[in-house]
Design an enzyme around this catalytic site. Structure first.
Site, PDB file in Angstrom:
ATOM      1  N   HIS A  67      35.808  47.328  40.146  1.00 46.77           N
ATOM      2  CA  HIS A  67      36.689  47.402  41.306  1.00 46.77           C
ATOM      3  C   HIS A  67      38.078  47.939  40.956  1.00 46.77           C
ATOM      4  CE1 HIS A  67      33.556  44.955  43.079  1.00 46.77           C
ATOM      5  NE2 HIS A  67      34.143  45.020  44.260  1.00 46.77           N
ATOM      6  N   GLY A 207      45.527  41.693  38.798  1.00 46.82           N
ATOM      7  CA  GLY A 207      46.070  42.357  37.618  1.00 46.82           C
ATOM      8  C   GLY A 207      45.433  41.868  36.335  1.00 46.82           C
ATOM      9  N   SER A 209      42.118  41.178  36.399  1.00 51.02           N
ATOM     10  CA  SER A 209      40.736  41.635  36.529  1.00 51.02           C
ATOM     11  C   SER A 209      40.380  42.579  35.386  1.00 51.02           C
ATOM     12  CB  SER A 209      40.541  42.360  37.861  1.00 51.02           C
ATOM     13  OG  SER A 209      40.843  41.515  38.932  1.00 51.02           O
TER      14      SER A 209
END
Length: 259
Positions: A67, A207, A209
């Site tokens: 993502h 942030g 991730s």
């Protein structure tokens, strides 16, 4: 005495207001990491701005979350290795161009399933004390509930979205999948290819991730990019289990070498 009671009541209300104002969207309960003690950490950047974490899994490969690059469009993607501070000069820091970005083929915008991304650097990373690959789990089995694991990143540290300049970390206990899937938590959405960690005021957030969940010195999970309120005890953190994707990871890297 009446004035004293009023004063005490005012202090109690002020304290409650301050507690309520504490940011929820950050690595709650975390602290600044010791410089370069996590030499595998990567900052995935778009147009010079940190967007996600990641970690070095081989000399020329960084693993992150699919993502992270969904909305990049024509943005320029780089990976920063060897960093503690994102802004300060450090001898070990180096910014790498990306040769290939390979999201898992089954990843989708509307789900956190298969939320993995492999980034091939334009050249092999210059290894040293501050830049080293992280071993990752290949045995496809669950981590025992209660196991303490480490998560780090440059994700937001306040409800206003402020990001830290220096790497932050925290230690979280693993939550068993059955509990994580209870209706009051994630209501059956956590698959066998995912794992959970507690999020009671201590959590990874936006942030972070793509960064690793490290248990016993081995990457067990990758922070997913799902949208949720960070630090909410009713929404435990969800991590993609690396071992469940060992064949895909090995296949992508081997295929690039053969090309």
């Amino acid at each position: 005495m009446a004035n004293l009671s009023v004063h005490l009541a005012a202090l109690i209300l002020l304290g409650a207001a301050l507690c309520a104002a504490q940011p929820r969207g950050r690595i709650l309960g975390g602290r600044e990491a010791t410089s370069h003690q996590r030499p595998y950490m990567a900052s995935v950047q778009v147009n010079g701005k940190h967007v996600c974490g990641g970690f070095l899994v081989a000399e020329q490969w960084v693993l992150s979350a699919a993502h992270c690059l969904e909305d990049v469009a024509d943005g320029k993607v780089h990976v920063l290795l060897g960093a503690h501070s994102l802004s300060q000069r450090e001898p070990s820091k180096r910014l790498y161009d990306i040769l290939r970005a390979v999201p898992h083929p089954d990843s989708r915008r509307d789900t956190i399933d298969h939320d993995l991304l492999l980034l091939q650097l334009s050249e092999k990373a210059v290894l040293g004390p501050a830049v080293q690959p992280l071993p990752w789990q290949r045995e496809d089995r669950d981590v025992a509930a209660g196991t303490l694991c480490d998560v780090a990143g440059w994700g937001v540290v306040s409800h206003t979205g402020r990001q830290p300049d220096r790497l932050q970390y925290l230690t979280l206990p693993v939550l068993d999948r059955a509990t994580c899937n209870l209706r009051r938590y994630h209501d059956g959405t956590v698959t066998e290819r995912m794992m959970c960690a507690e999020s009671n005021r201590r959590d990874s957030c936006k942030g972070d991730s793509g960064g690793p969940l490290v248990c016993g010195g081995v990457a067990e999970g990758v922070v997913t990019s799902g949208s949720r309120v960070c630090g909410n005890p009713k929404k435990p953190g969800i991590y993609t289990r690396v071992a469940s994707y060992a064949a895909w990871i090995d296949g992508v890297m081997a295929g690039a070498e053969a090309a």
